[in-house]
Scaffold this active site. Structure first.
Site, PDB file in Angstrom:
ATOM      1  N   ASN A 262       0.841  -1.187   0.000  1.00 49.96           N
ATOM      2  CA  ASN A 262       0.000   0.000   0.000  1.00 49.96           C
ATOM      3  C   ASN A 262       0.871   1.229   0.000  1.00 49.96           C
ATOM      4  O   ASN A 262       1.998   1.213   0.503  1.00 49.96           O
ATOM      5  CB  ASN A 262      -0.976   0.003   1.191  1.00 49.96           C
ATOM      6  CG  ASN A 262      -0.367   0.624   2.441  1.00 49.96           C
ATOM      7  OD1 ASN A 262      -0.289   1.848   2.571  1.00 49.96           O
ATOM      8  ND2 ASN A 262       0.083  -0.223   3.362  1.00 49.96           N
TER       9      ASN A 262
ATOM     10  N   LEU B  50      -0.901   8.508   4.023  1.00 53.29           N
ATOM     11  CA  LEU B  50      -1.462   9.146   5.218  1.00 53.29           C
ATOM     12  C   LEU B  50      -2.661  10.040   4.929  1.00 53.29           C
ATOM     13  O   LEU B  50      -2.831  11.087   5.550  1.00 53.29           O
ATOM     14  CB  LEU B  50      -0.378   9.950   5.968  1.00 53.29           C
ATOM     15  CG  LEU B  50       0.808   9.150   6.497  1.00 53.29           C
ATOM     16  CD1 LEU B  50       1.783  10.079   7.234  1.00 53.29           C
ATOM     17  CD2 LEU B  50       0.366   8.033   7.446  1.00 53.29           C
TER      18      LEU B  50
ATOM     19  N   CYS C  63       6.161   5.492   8.779  1.00 53.44           N
ATOM     20  CA  CYS C  63       5.405   5.342   7.538  1.00 53.44           C
ATOM     21  C   CYS C  63       6.326   5.475   6.340  1.00 53.44           C
ATOM     22  O   CYS C  63       6.951   6.505   6.138  1.00 53.44           O
ATOM     23  CB  CYS C  63       4.298   6.383   7.423  1.00 53.44           C
ATOM     24  SG  CYS C  63       3.386   6.173   5.880  1.00 53.44           S
TER      25      CYS C  63
ATOM     26  N   LYS D 108       5.910   3.603  17.504  1.00 52.13           N
ATOM     27  CA  LYS D 108       5.755   2.544  16.502  1.00 52.13           C
ATOM     28  C   LYS D 108       6.988   2.491  15.621  1.00 52.13           C
ATOM     29  O   LYS D 108       7.329   3.458  14.937  1.00 52.13           O
ATOM     30  CB  LYS D 108       4.498   2.776  15.669  1.00 52.13           C
ATOM     31  CG  LYS D 108       4.231   1.630  14.701  1.00 52.13           C
ATOM     32  CD  LYS D 108       2.794   1.585  14.273  1.00 52.13           C
ATOM     33  CE  LYS D 108       2.543   0.471  13.274  1.00 52.13           C
ATOM     34  NZ  LYS D 108       1.169   0.457  12.798  1.00 52.13           N
TER      35      LYS D 108
ATOM     36  N   THR E 100       5.151  -1.458   8.293  1.00 55.83           N
ATOM     37  CA  THR E 100       5.319  -2.181   7.030  1.00 55.83           C
ATOM     38  C   THR E 100       6.755  -2.127   6.501  1.00 55.83           C
ATOM     39  O   THR E 100       7.522  -1.235   6.831  1.00 55.83           O
ATOM     40  CB  THR E 100       4.386  -1.561   6.003  1.00 55.83           C
ATOM     41  OG1 THR E 100       4.468  -0.150   6.160  1.00 55.83           O
ATOM     42  CG2 THR E 100       2.966  -1.999   6.230  1.00 55.83           C
TER      43      THR E 100
ATOM     44  N   GLY F 212       0.805  -8.033   5.703  1.00 52.80           N
ATOM     45  CA  GLY F 212       0.121  -9.312   5.529  1.00 52.80           C
ATOM     46  C   GLY F 212       0.985 -10.488   5.952  1.00 52.80           C
ATOM     47  O   GLY F 212       2.135 -10.309   6.380  1.00 52.80           O
TER      48      GLY F 212
ATOM     49  N   GLY G 299       2.067  -7.809  12.453  1.00 49.61           N
ATOM     50  CA  GLY G 299       2.685  -8.157  11.181  1.00 49.61           C
ATOM     51  C   GLY G 299       2.144  -9.494  10.718  1.00 49.61           C
ATOM     52  O   GLY G 299       2.597 -10.545  11.156  1.00 49.61           O
TER      53      GLY G 299
ATOM     54  N   GLY H  42      -3.905  -6.493  11.492  1.00 44.86           N
ATOM     55  CA  GLY H  42      -3.884  -5.443  10.466  1.00 44.86           C
ATOM     56  C   GLY H  42      -4.592  -5.850   9.201  1.00 44.86           C
ATOM     57  O   GLY H  42      -5.824  -5.937   9.142  1.00 44.86           O
TER      58      GLY H  42
END
Ligand SMILES: Cc1cc2nc3c(=O)[nH]c(=O)nc-3n(C[C@H](O)[C@H](O)[C@H](O)COP(=O)(O)OP(=O)(O)OC[C@H]3O[C@@H](n4cnc5c(N)ncnc54)[C@H](O)[C@@H]3O)c2cc1C
Ligand SMILES: Cc1cc2nc3c(=O)[nH]c(=O)nc-3n(C[C@H](O)[C@H](O)[C@H](O)COP(=O)(O)O)c2cc1C
Ligand code: FES
Lengths: 271, 315
Positions: free
Chosen positions: B73, B77, B134, B169, B197, B221, B247, B269
């Site tokens: 993705n 934001l 991010c 995070k 991610t 994923g 995760g 997630g």
């Protein structure tokens, strides 16, 4: 909106790479509106990971079932195309906004490109229901005769119908949009279109010029299907402000005037 | 004989969670999107989509694509900004009656401080989760989380600005995640969340162009799960702070891997997209697992895989 395990009750190949799927799901059959879609999990496993979105082509409330017309393009659609009837699938739906119904005046023109015929069959069926005395003209374009999938179903719910193929193998030869201008001159009240993005862009351009309201069904790759991930946006503009709107929640049906077609031309399509 | 009750509750950064299963930032919107399908009130907590000071339009599409057992993705934001968040999203979030952990993202230390100050005035926020990780924005974002000094500086500045519990995070896009965790602790973080991610890319060979308009994207994923478990393990060994592990979690068994690696809580997630009710199923299955294993308190399993190895700070 429902999320549940449903059964594929029938799968029929209706053309090369085209399948008509019927699912047993009374809730979706009762609730789905034309233009809405279902989000299908193609496996009980985690690969392929994401659900696949498909427009509802029709419902059978008495039987408690609904249909999807599907074109095989990749891994997920291939899995569905090979599924035996009786197979269970996890389905979310109905999702999205659905078509806004036309104003009281004028005829309705439906412009379908290829597999885009599916939601328009559902719409025409709904417009013809008792009390709906709407005059419906259908234009159905595809690459060749093979791709004019379910044209009998479509022509059956239209008062007037034209088939157009790029190679001339059936009907008129050309692009479906070549045949729209004369229709727009005939007092059309509203145009609904579903098909490839560039076809929709051309339909939108013509309708804007003719000042005819136009609604389009848009596609984008999807994650959640419910508006949470912001993965499925397309560029839109209204009142001078540009923004991204979610195909799954704000769409898939958009007023053609708000879609930023220039950005679509630059390649904001799912592919 | 009725099976003995299992206590799933955990304490994390001063919060009492009824169970250790949260939903991860950016994968559950603002809760309401899933309200029709999910019993949100059962969750251990909700981490909201990242909020920034000003509204953000996000990146151009296509923003996502599927990859083997995962997805990329590059949302960028997209969010309505902190004022709209407080005015329009918090009222509905409050109604769920579960801890609301607000994920915040900035382009500068000052942004994070202003966000923390503004959110401190808003009732019913349980904690802030500082998104230092991010990978999809040009400025800020991951740049903080891959630099120990910057991490410490931003956490320390926010620490000064708010009484709310702070969860840092962490980005997995580093060679030594434990050292970033230590930096966050030194800055005053109350807990750590990991992993965000992985920076990744996919190419459409027919069109001969990247799958995402942003070119690169963020991998999530099941594909990332083993990386995430390893990182939770390493951070748990090095840092004396509770961890929210995430995760690729798709089951209670996956969640237990994170817990046994040292996570106090877990966040689900990407799996929410595939199976909206998955968090509830994981809560039920965790309870069953504990019952069958004769574990009275799920918290007893935290760090269990470290055995007698040197684990600090696991509650
Ligand atoms: C609202 C909506 C309605 C749709 N209705 C129909 C329909 O009625 N009949 C039909 O045959 N197809 C329809 N599509 C397109 C259909 O979703 C894709 O063809 C399908 O997801 C492809 O999956 P795949 O695994 O075979 O292809 P792959 O290319 O292997 O898929 C990879 C990923 O890209 C996504 N993707 C690929 N092509 C598209 C696309 N055109 N649109 C959105 N996502 C895509 C997939 O969902 C998957 O996440 C619709 C799409 C949308 C958004
Ligand atoms: C579509 C999407 C959007 C995300 N948005 C955010 C975000 O705004 N802030 C954040 O800290 N993490 C965000 N994440 C990361 C997740 O919270 C989580 O850390 C990561 O996806 C790993 O977990 P998963 O594999 O279970 O999805 C996002 C993830 C996805 C898939
Ligand atoms: S698919 Fe998640 S917001 Fe549309």
């Amino acid at each position: 909106m429902y999320a549940q395990t449903t059964q594929l009750i029938q799968r029929e190949q209706v053309g090369p790479g085209y399948h008509l799927l019927e699912f047993d799901c009374p809730q979706v059959a009762a609730a789905a509106q034309p233009g809405q879609f279902v989000h299908i999990r193609v496996t009980g496993d985690w690969d392929p990971l994401l659900r696949r979105p498909f427009s509802v082509m029709g419902t059978n409330e008495a039987e408690g079932s609904f249909q999807v017309l599907m074109r095989t393009v990749g891994r997920g659609t291939q899995m569905l195309a090979e599924a035996q009837s009786g197979t269970k699938f996890d389905i979310m739906g109905p999702l999205g906004n659905g078509f806004a119904l036309p104003g009281p005046e004028g005829e309705v023109v439906l412009v379908a490109g290829g597999i885009g015929v599916a939601p328009l069959i559902f719409l025409a069926t709904a417009l013809r229901e008792p009390g709906g005395s709407r005059y419906i003209r259908g234009l159905f374009g595809a690459r060749s005769a093979d791709d004019l999938c379910c044209w009998l179903e479509f022509s059956g719910v239209c008062d007037e119908f034209n088939a157009i193929t790029e190679d001339g193998s059936t009907g008129e030869q050309g692009l479906v949009t070549d045949f729209l201008p004369p229709q727009l001159k005939r007092g059309t009240g509203c145009v609904y279109a579903c098909g490839p993005a560039l076809m929709l862009a051309e339909v939108a351009r013509q309708c804007e010029g003719a000042e005819v309201p136009c609604y389009v069904s848009m596609e984008q790759r999807m994650g959640c299907g419910v508006g949470a991930c912001l993965g499925c946006v397309i560029p839109t503009q209204a009142d001078g402000t540009q923004r991204y709107q979610r195909v799954c929640k704000d769409g898939p049906i958009f007023d053609a005037e708000v879609v930023d077609w220039e950005a679509i031309h630059r390649g904001c399509t799912p592919g | 004989m009725a099976a003995p009750q299992v206590d799933l509750s955990v304490e994390l950064a001063g919060l009492s969670l009824v169970n250790p299963v949260l939903v991860a930032s950016g994968t559950f919107g603002y809760g309401t999107e899933y309200g029709e399908l999910v019993d949100v009130g059962r969750l251990g907590g909700i981490c909201t989509k990242a909020v920034t000071l000003q509204p953000r339009a996000g990146n151009p599409p296509p923003r996502i694509c599927e990859t083997p057992a995962g997805m990329l993705n590059a949302i960028g934001l997209q969010n309505p900004g902190v004022e709209v968040f407080i005015g329009e999203k918090m009222p509905a979030l409050r109604e769920f009656g579960v801890p609301i952990i607000v994920n915040v993202a900035g382009e500068s230390v000052a942004d994070y401080v202003s966000l923390a100050e503004r959110l401190s005035d808003c009732a019913d926020i349980a904690a802030l989760e500082l998104n230092l990780s991010c990978p999809n924005v040009k400025r800020g974002g991951m740049q903080f989380g891959i630099d120990g000094e910057l991490t410490e500086r931003v956490v320390a500045a926010v620490r000064e600005a708010t009484e709310l519990p702070l969860i840092a995070k962490l980005s997995p896009n580093v060679t030594d995640i434990a050292s970033i965790g230590e930096a966050a602790r030194d800055g005053g973080a109350d807990a750590l969340s990991l992993i965000n991610t992985l920076l990744a890319m996919s190419i459409d060979i027919d069109r001969r162009q990247p799958m995402l308009a942003n070119v690169t994207g963020a991998l999530s994923g099941p594909a990332i799960r083993p990386v995430a478990v390893r990182m939770v393990w390493e951070v748990a060994q090095a840092v004396d702070l509770p961890i929210i592990g995430m995760g690729g979690i798709t089951s209670a068994a996956d969640a237990l891997q994170f817990i046994m690696a040292g996570a106090t809580a877990v966040a689900v997630g990407t799996a929410n997209f595939v199976e909206p009710g998955i968090s509830g199923r994981i809560i039920d299955d965790l309870e069953d697992f504990c019952q069958q294993a004769g574990v009275a308190c799920a918290a007893d399993l935290i760090g269990a895989a470290h055995g007698s190895s040197d684990v600090e700070g696991l509650q």
